[in-house]
Write a protein that holds these residues in place. Structure first.
Motif, PDB file in Angstrom:
ATOM      1  N   PHE A 224       5.028 -32.402  36.428  1.00 44.98           N
ATOM      2  CA  PHE A 224       5.450 -31.205  35.704  1.00 44.98           C
ATOM      3  C   PHE A 224       4.624 -30.000  36.134  1.00 44.98           C
ATOM      4  N   SER A 225       5.199 -28.844  35.960  1.00 45.46           N
ATOM      5  CA  SER A 225       4.537 -27.617  36.389  1.00 45.46           C
ATOM      6  C   SER A 225       3.204 -27.432  35.660  1.00 45.46           C
ATOM      7  N   TRP A 226       2.206 -27.016  36.418  1.00 44.85           N
ATOM      8  CA  TRP A 226       0.898 -26.654  35.873  1.00 44.85           C
ATOM      9  C   TRP A 226       0.455 -25.411  36.613  1.00 44.85           C
ATOM     10  N   PRO A 227       0.573 -24.251  36.075  1.00 43.00           N
ATOM     11  CA  PRO A 227       0.845 -23.969  34.666  1.00 43.00           C
ATOM     12  C   PRO A 227       2.322 -24.147  34.298  1.00 43.00           C
ATOM     13  N   LEU A 228       2.531 -24.350  33.002  1.00 42.96           N
ATOM     14  CA  LEU A 228       3.884 -24.434  32.482  1.00 42.96           C
ATOM     15  C   LEU A 228       4.561 -23.061  32.562  1.00 42.96           C
ATOM     16  N   PRO A 229       5.886 -23.013  32.510  1.00 41.21           N
ATOM     17  CA  PRO A 229       6.592 -21.738  32.647  1.00 41.21           C
ATOM     18  C   PRO A 229       6.096 -20.695  31.641  1.00 41.21           C
ATOM     19  N   GLY A 230       5.724 -19.523  32.160  1.00 43.15           N
ATOM     20  CA  GLY A 230       5.271 -18.433  31.309  1.00 43.15           C
ATOM     21  C   GLY A 230       3.868 -18.576  30.775  1.00 43.15           C
ATOM     22  N   ALA A 231       3.099 -19.558  31.289  1.00 47.89           N
ATOM     23  CA  ALA A 231       1.770 -19.827  30.728  1.00 47.89           C
ATOM     24  C   ALA A 231       0.657 -19.691  31.756  1.00 47.89           C
ATOM     25  N   ALA A 232       0.887 -18.933  32.809  1.00 49.19           N
ATOM     26  CA  ALA A 232      -0.150 -18.733  33.820  1.00 49.19           C
ATOM     27  C   ALA A 232      -1.395 -18.123  33.181  1.00 49.19           C
ATOM     28  N   GLY A 233      -2.548 -18.663  33.549  1.00 45.98           N
ATOM     29  CA  GLY A 233      -3.814 -18.158  33.047  1.00 45.98           C
ATOM     30  C   GLY A 233      -4.250 -18.742  31.719  1.00 45.98           C
ATOM     31  N   LYS A 234      -3.386 -19.521  31.065  1.00 50.95           N
ATOM     32  CA  LYS A 234      -3.755 -20.120  29.780  1.00 50.95           C
ATOM     33  C   LYS A 234      -4.336 -21.514  29.982  1.00 50.95           C
ATOM     34  N   PRO A 235      -5.310 -21.912  29.153  1.00 47.87           N
ATOM     35  CA  PRO A 235      -5.773 -23.299  29.210  1.00 47.87           C
ATOM     36  C   PRO A 235      -4.636 -24.263  28.898  1.00 47.87           C
ATOM     37  N   HIS A 236      -4.612 -25.380  29.614  1.00 47.07           N
ATOM     38  CA  HIS A 236      -3.640 -26.441  29.372  1.00 47.07           C
ATOM     39  C   HIS A 236      -4.381 -27.689  28.927  1.00 47.07           C
TER      40      HIS A 236
ATOM     41  N   VAL B  97      -3.897 -32.023  27.351  1.00 47.59           N
ATOM     42  CA  VAL B  97      -3.120 -33.198  26.963  1.00 47.59           C
ATOM     43  C   VAL B  97      -3.736 -33.719  25.677  1.00 47.59           C
ATOM     44  N   THR B  98      -2.885 -33.941  24.670  1.00 49.07           N
ATOM     45  CA  THR B  98      -3.354 -34.395  23.369  1.00 49.07           C
ATOM     46  C   THR B  98      -2.650 -35.687  23.003  1.00 49.07           C
TER      47      THR B  98
ATOM     48  N   ARG C 115      -8.134 -35.232  22.674  1.00 48.94           N
ATOM     49  CA  ARG C 115      -7.800 -33.979  23.362  1.00 48.94           C
ATOM     50  C   ARG C 115      -8.526 -33.894  24.701  1.00 48.94           C
ATOM     51  N   LEU C 116      -7.785 -33.551  25.745  1.00 43.43           N
ATOM     52  CA  LEU C 116      -8.344 -33.372  27.078  1.00 43.43           C
ATOM     53  C   LEU C 116      -7.922 -31.998  27.592  1.00 43.43           C
ATOM     54  N   VAL C 117      -8.899 -31.109  27.786  1.00 44.03           N
ATOM     55  CA  VAL C 117      -8.625 -29.810  28.391  1.00 44.03           C
ATOM     56  C   VAL C 117      -8.599 -30.012  29.902  1.00 44.03           C
ATOM     57  N   LEU C 118      -7.505 -29.623  30.526  1.00 45.44           N
ATOM     58  CA  LEU C 118      -7.291 -29.931  31.936  1.00 45.44           C
ATOM     59  C   LEU C 118      -8.082 -28.990  32.844  1.00 45.44           C
ATOM     60  N   ALA C 119      -8.628 -29.589  33.908  1.00 43.00           N
ATOM     61  CA  ALA C 119      -9.309 -28.842  34.961  1.00 43.00           C
ATOM     62  C   ALA C 119      -9.128 -29.621  36.243  1.00 43.00           C
ATOM     63  N   HIS C 120      -8.977 -28.930  37.354  1.00 39.07           N
ATOM     64  CA  HIS C 120      -8.682 -29.621  38.615  1.00 39.07           C
ATOM     65  C   HIS C 120      -9.817 -30.539  39.052  1.00 39.07           C
ATOM     66  N   ASP C 121     -11.059 -30.213  38.686  1.00 36.84           N
ATOM     67  CA  ASP C 121     -12.150 -31.075  39.134  1.00 36.84           C
ATOM     68  C   ASP C 121     -12.142 -32.440  38.446  1.00 36.84           C
ATOM     69  N   LEU C 122     -11.377 -32.592  37.388  1.00 38.25           N
ATOM     70  CA  LEU C 122     -11.227 -33.916  36.771  1.00 38.25           C
ATOM     71  C   LEU C 122     -10.614 -34.920  37.747  1.00 38.25           C
ATOM     72  N   PHE C 123      -9.849 -34.410  38.719  1.00 38.86           N
ATOM     73  CA  PHE C 123      -9.086 -35.270  39.628  1.00 38.86           C
ATOM     74  C   PHE C 123      -9.712 -35.333  41.023  1.00 38.86           C
ATOM     75  N   ALA C 124     -10.975 -34.950  41.124  1.00 40.32           N
ATOM     76  CA  ALA C 124     -11.647 -34.943  42.424  1.00 40.32           C
ATOM     77  C   ALA C 124     -11.703 -36.332  43.044  1.00 40.32           C
TER      78      ALA C 124
END
Length: 289
Positions: A147-159, A161-162, A192-201
């Motif tokens: 799925f899109s990350w960021p979600l549609p219309g949500a660029a710049g917002k924290p994303h 998974v809960t 709750r997990l606040v997403l960040a790309h370094d989580l997937f390093a």
């Protein structure tokens, strides 16, 4: 050549390819694009169906009753042409059946159907696996939608998974694509997990147990996707470095454990169907802008 089937209602339009019965796009009525577009610069997949294994086998080889068979990561269904069985305005179903080619790498008479169905703002993807033979049939099954990350219309917002169960499931790391036998602390805090790309390093976040049967992927004060899983006890989250997508992967079956038996029936969470039996695996996702 693959063909594409479109289903739609007032809220959502979904396109599904005959190759792998894989979704190609999910678009909302306001023009928002929710599914990853398959840009080859990152990853050509969009929403593959995983069968008859999830993840890797040691040296890309399975043992089935002691006999070796070649098997690429996530199995062969995603690379096979399915046959359209039924289609209507808001639903379509594709089927894949055993052939001489599949029996050469997986010696069972199976039938796999994948149905996509819309109901208002909810998309349900449901699959049935049937053993049409007489011998017990082991297999893994999973979904791999991006799925899109960021979600549609949500660029710049924290994303984030809960998890609905508020859990803090332990992570089981991957070693060369195989599951480590160790566990590491959960990246979730009170579900709750606040997403960040370094989580997937170091590859995907794999949670073999404890993630529950529902979660929400959302932007803070923004759009959200609410998931429910049926008969899919394992969860993985994955993306490529700096790629603009997040895979939310519910599974029944995982990669082989590092150093463990290469027998298919010994892989974690493998299902086994007796002759004539079927098993259903499904997820639903409700879209909110």
């Amino acid at each position: 050549m693959p063909t594409t089937t479109r289903i739609e209602n007032a809220f959502l339009t979904v396109e599904v390819s005959s190759l792998g019965a894989e979704m190609q796009s999910i678009t909302s009525g306001d023009g928002g694009s929710w599914l990853w577009n398959g840009d080859a610069a990152f990853w050509t997949g969009r929403s593959p169906v995983l069968f008859p294994i999830v993840g890797k086998a040691p040296d890309d080889r399975l043992l089935i009753d002691g006999r070796p068979y070649p098997m690429a990561q996530h199995g062969f269904a995603r690379r096979r042409e399915f046959t359209i069985e039924t289609t209507s305005a808001m639903a379509c179903r594709y089927a894949l059946e055993a052939s001489d080619e599949t029996r050469a790498v997986y010696p069972f008479d199976f039938r796999l159907t994948v149905e996509h169905r819309l109901d208002n703002r909810t998309l349900t993807v449901a699959s049935m696996v049937e053993n049409r033979g007489n011998e017990p049939m082991p297999f893994g099954f999973g979904y791999h939608p991006a799925f899109s990350w960021p979600l549609p219309g949500a660029a710049g917002k924290p994303h984030m998974v809960t998890l609905a169960n508020g859990g803090e499931p332990l992570r089981q790391p991957l070693e060369n694509g195989l599951l480590s036998t160790s566990r590491t602390p959960s990246p979730f805090e009170h579900g709750r997990l606040v997403l960040a790309h370094d989580l997937f390093a170091n590859d995907a976040l794999v949670f073999p147990q404890g993630a529950g049967d529902s979660l929400v992927y959302a932007a803070e004060d923004g759009p959200s996707l609410a998931f429910r899983f049926e008969n899919l006890p394992n969860l993985a989250l994955w993306t490529k470095p700096d790629a603009p997508f997040l895979c939310i992967e519910p599974w029944h079956g995982t990669a082989a454990e590092y150093g463990a038996s290469p027998e298919l029936k010994d892989r974690p969470y493998t299902s086994v169907l007796d002759g004539g039996e079927t098993k259903r695996f499904a997820f639903s996702v409700t879209f909110a802008a």
